[in-house]
Design a protein around this motif. Structure first.
Motif, PDB file in Angstrom:
ATOM      1  N   ASN A 571       0.828  -1.209   0.000  1.00  0.00           N
ATOM      2  CA  ASN A 571       0.000   0.000   0.000  1.00  0.00           C
ATOM      3  C   ASN A 571       0.860   1.256   0.000  1.00  0.00           C
ATOM      4  O   ASN A 571       0.544   2.248  -0.670  1.00  0.00           O
ATOM      5  CB  ASN A 571      -0.924  -0.006   1.221  1.00  0.00           C
ATOM      6  CG  ASN A 571      -1.930  -1.139   1.180  1.00  0.00           C
ATOM      7  OD1 ASN A 571      -2.351  -1.576   0.105  1.00  0.00           O
ATOM      8  ND2 ASN A 571      -2.328  -1.626   2.347  1.00  0.00           N
ATOM      9  N   TRP A 572       1.958   1.215   0.752  1.00  0.00           N
ATOM     10  CA  TRP A 572       2.860   2.363   0.795  1.00  0.00           C
ATOM     11  C   TRP A 572       3.531   2.586  -0.553  1.00  0.00           C
ATOM     12  O   TRP A 572       3.594   3.718  -1.049  1.00  0.00           O
ATOM     13  CB  TRP A 572       3.902   2.135   1.886  1.00  0.00           C
ATOM     14  CG  TRP A 572       4.928   3.218   1.985  1.00  0.00           C
ATOM     15  CD1 TRP A 572       4.743   4.480   2.459  1.00  0.00           C
ATOM     16  CD2 TRP A 572       6.302   3.132   1.591  1.00  0.00           C
ATOM     17  NE1 TRP A 572       5.919   5.192   2.395  1.00  0.00           N
ATOM     18  CE2 TRP A 572       6.897   4.386   1.866  1.00  0.00           C
ATOM     19  CE3 TRP A 572       7.087   2.122   1.051  1.00  0.00           C
ATOM     20  CZ2 TRP A 572       8.232   4.647   1.608  1.00  0.00           C
ATOM     21  CZ3 TRP A 572       8.424   2.382   0.795  1.00  0.00           C
ATOM     22  CH2 TRP A 572       8.983   3.628   1.072  1.00  0.00           C
ATOM     23  N   ALA A 573       4.036   1.505  -1.159  1.00  0.00           N
ATOM     24  CA  ALA A 573       4.661   1.632  -2.480  1.00  0.00           C
ATOM     25  C   ALA A 573       3.645   2.097  -3.521  1.00  0.00           C
ATOM     26  O   ALA A 573       3.961   2.897  -4.409  1.00  0.00           O
ATOM     27  CB  ALA A 573       5.277   0.294  -2.896  1.00  0.00           C
ATOM     28  N   GLU A 574       2.415   1.623  -3.409  1.00  0.00           N
ATOM     29  CA  GLU A 574       1.364   2.037  -4.336  1.00  0.00           C
ATOM     30  C   GLU A 574       1.069   3.525  -4.197  1.00  0.00           C
ATOM     31  O   GLU A 574       0.837   4.221  -5.195  1.00  0.00           O
ATOM     32  CB  GLU A 574       0.103   1.215  -4.072  1.00  0.00           C
ATOM     33  CG  GLU A 574      -0.952   1.326  -5.157  1.00  0.00           C
ATOM     34  CD  GLU A 574      -2.105   0.374  -4.910  1.00  0.00           C
ATOM     35  OE1 GLU A 574      -2.714  -0.082  -5.891  1.00  0.00           O
ATOM     36  OE2 GLU A 574      -2.394   0.082  -3.732  1.00  0.00           O
ATOM     37  N   SER A 575       1.094   4.031  -2.968  1.00  0.00           N
ATOM     38  CA  SER A 575       0.869   5.465  -2.779  1.00  0.00           C
ATOM     39  C   SER A 575       2.023   6.286  -3.349  1.00  0.00           C
ATOM     40  O   SER A 575       1.812   7.400  -3.840  1.00  0.00           O
ATOM     41  CB  SER A 575       0.698   5.771  -1.284  1.00  0.00           C
ATOM     42  OG  SER A 575       1.908   5.557  -0.577  1.00  0.00           O
ATOM     43  N   LEU A 576       3.238   5.740  -3.307  1.00  0.00           N
ATOM     44  CA  LEU A 576       4.383   6.466  -3.857  1.00  0.00           C
ATOM     45  C   LEU A 576       4.255   6.640  -5.360  1.00  0.00           C
ATOM     46  O   LEU A 576       4.464   7.734  -5.898  1.00  0.00           O
ATOM     47  CB  LEU A 576       5.685   5.737  -3.519  1.00  0.00           C
ATOM     48  CG  LEU A 576       6.127   5.730  -2.052  1.00  0.00           C
ATOM     49  CD1 LEU A 576       7.453   5.007  -1.911  1.00  0.00           C
ATOM     50  CD2 LEU A 576       6.230   7.142  -1.503  1.00  0.00           C
TER      51      LEU A 576
END
Length: 606
Positions: A571-576
């Motif tokens: 989820n964090w990488a997707e937000s980046l």
């Protein structure tokens, strides 16, 4: 209703229709610019958000510059706080419509936040700076009356001058738990971009000295109770008092509470800039090089919002009027200020001239170490000099060079293969994200498995190991480390151009890991305390340097380890990548290959 009020004041008004933009991962998303995004295919006419834009032409201006005021509101269900924000903007708009000292146009954007505050502002800015207005190409399925209405809106799209500054005004119901009303300033935009420091200074000065607000910026609250940080603050305070007693001019002492709070604010500023995700709708303006901040006003008691509406409107109105006057009088061609800085409080900062020294000291040893390792590898292999020349036929006496002296190319080839693999890892989420009905944990697991398989395949396919003709095996890891350190230095320097905060944090993790990397078999052979400590440090650096580990450590330090899940990293990488953050590029193409190469160095012929 907003339109009627603006027209009654003699201002120009138009409506801007937009659809929600869904940011999905795309291989070239980072290079597409601020207008990247996809519009959903299934929608209805009711899916449109409608921004209302009012413009006041400056009586003393030439229409070349403008100041933008933004008040987000949810048109489907407007709250009392949003209504108060709209009232503040309308009061300012009505005042500025009558003044004669304006030299810059005033634009009031009432952003429809049904699809998100950032989306409303970004859609209007995209159409403001391009020839396409209001997503009209998606209106064909609407009724004929609506289509003609949108054509009218298309023809009446209003422009003002070049935007000099923008202020996002928000009122919240949150209690400040202080004796004064609070004003929180949000300044971070995409990829560590910050507005002109003077804009923050103006707002802070007028809010504190003019309206009596308590001005705040974001801080990492978990650091306020860290014992070692308080102990360090006590030590610095004691040293400051001791130095002041010896010489009154050596007055660098700082109270413990102030030191801890400034450190928490500095860490938050560094983290938000490194993350590369905007902290508010003001971030959309920085994509077009417009200075902008978000001002969030919070009353001292949440219940006082209903009883103190006039007081809040008066104080905030005076504050914004003062900021507008300051920006209105500014001639940018004669203006100089900071754009690269880290905030330690609303009135203090660390300039780039200070914190770039720390980065330079971190990365400066890397090229020196790379050159030293290469020199040591050459000296430690005297057989290479003997094999440097091969005999030609008997008819000639001139020696012929062979490729043995170019043995460093095998190390460079190995590093190149790993960096090629990192580029593939960067693109893999585009395909993993296409898997329907899969959880973040499943996607992350697939991403990791595919990355490992790809690395093993490329390593076996390229044959990047050193040839057996090289006699001294002890120089292989030295050459590999030399090229790895050089590649890390180049990657960190390139990243510092895009996002200095990301490069700063990355250097803190990569530099120790690169410099201490030594094959574990050598430490095992020596069997001394120094070798044992070095081997333990190498293992710790490798474990902590893994991107997934870094994420969970930071998340646990900021939010706690209670509700942590393995899929949170996806989820964090997707937000980046959804926010076009360069931190994702750094993580996959600089940090990850360096981490893999350090592992190869540690496990060399283990």
């Amino acid at each position: 209703m907003i339109t009627a009020h603006i027209m009654d004041l003699g201002g120009e008004v138009n409506h801007h229709k937009f659809l929600p933009q869904f940011n999905r991962f795309h291989p070239l998303h980072f290079f597409l610019g601020p207008d990247a995004g996809t519009v959903p295919e299934n929608y209805s006419c009711s899916s449109y958000g409608i921004n209302t834009v009012g413009i006041i032409r400056a009586p003393r201006g030439d229409g070349k510059e403008a100041i933008v005021l933004v008040t987000p509101y949810n048109s489907l269900k407007i709250t009392r706080a949003e209504a108060l924000s709209m009232g503040i903007a309308y009061a300012l708009f009505s005042l500025l419509a009558r003044v004669t000292w304006l030299s810059k146009d005033i634009v009031w954007l009432a952003g429809d936040s049904r699809h998100g505050e950032y989306t409303a502002v970004a859609s209007w800015l995209r159409d403001y700076h391009t020839a396409s207005f209001g997503d009209l190409k998606h209106s064909e399925i609407c009724a004929a009356s609506n289509l003609s209405e949108m054509k009218t809106m298309h023809n009446s799209f209003r422009h003002a001058g070049t935007m000099a500054a923008a202020l996002v005004i928000k009122v919240t119901n949150r209690s400040t738990e202080f004796e004064k009303d609070a004003l929180t300033i949000y300044a971070e935009a995409s990829n560590g971009q910050m507005p002109n420091l003077d804009l923050i200074n103006i707002v802070n000065y007028l809010a504190v000295h003019g309206q009596g607000y308590r001005v705040k910026v974001q801080k990492i609250w978990s650091l306020l109770n860290v014992w070692w940080l308080k102990s360090l603050g006590q030590l610095i305070e004691m040293l400051g008092k001791l130095a002041g007693s010896l010489n009154p001019q050596w007055n660098f002492g700082i109270p413990v509470s102030e030191y801890v709070e400034c450190t928490a604010t500095l860490a938050s500023s560094l983290y938000n800039q490194a993350l590369g995700v905007p902290t508010g709708p003001h971030g959309a303006f920085r994509d077009y090089q417009v200075d902008a901040i978000t001002m969030e006003i919070s009353p001292k008691f949440s219940s006082s919002l209903n009883n103190r509406q006039y007081e809040i409107l008066l104080h905030v109105g005076r504050l914004v009027e003062g900021v507008v006057r300051s920006v209105n009088n500014l001639l940018e061609k004669f203006h100089q200020s900071f754009f690269l800085y880290l905030l330690t409080s609303p009135s203090r900062f660390v300039s780039v001239g200070v914190y770039m020294i720390a980065f330079a000291l971190l990365v400066a040893p890397l090229p020196l170490v790379a050159a030293s390792l290469f020199s040591d590898a050459t000296k430690s292999n005297p057989d290479a000099e003997k094999d440097k020349y091969a005999s030609k036929p008997a008819s000639t006496l001139q020696p012929a060079p062979t490729f043995t002296s170019w043995k460093w190319l095998y190390a460079a080839k190995q590093v190149l293969v790993v960096h090629l693999w990192s580029a593939i890892v960067t693109l893999l989420p585009y395909f993993v994200d296409q898997i329907p009905d899969s959880s973040p944990t499943t996607k992350l697991s697939i991403w990791i498995v595919l990355s490992i398989i790809t690395l093993l395949f490329l390593d076996s396919f390229s044959g990047s190991s050193f040839p057996s003709t090289i006699r001294s095996r002890d120089t292989e890891w030295i050459l590999l480390k030399s090229v790895t350190v050089a590649a890390t230095f180049i990657g960190l320097c390139l990243m510092s151009v895009i996002n200095f905060a990301t490069a700063e944090i990355g250097a803190l993790l990569l530099v120790p890991m690169c410099l201490t990397a030594v094959p574990l078999r050598l430490d095992n052979k020596v069997n001394t305390l120094r070798a044992l400590i070095r081997g333990a440090c190498n293992v710790i650096f490798i474990f902590v340097g893994f991107p997934v580990t870094v994420f969970f450590v930071l998340k646990g330090a900021l939010e706690g380890f209670d509700n942590m899940r393995f899929g949170d990293f996806w989820n964090w990488a997707e937000s980046l990548w959804a926010w076009n953050s360069a931190t994702y590029i750094y993580m996959c193409m600089v940090h990850l290959p360096c981490w893999v190469l350090c592992i190869q160095t540690l496990l060399h012929r283990f």
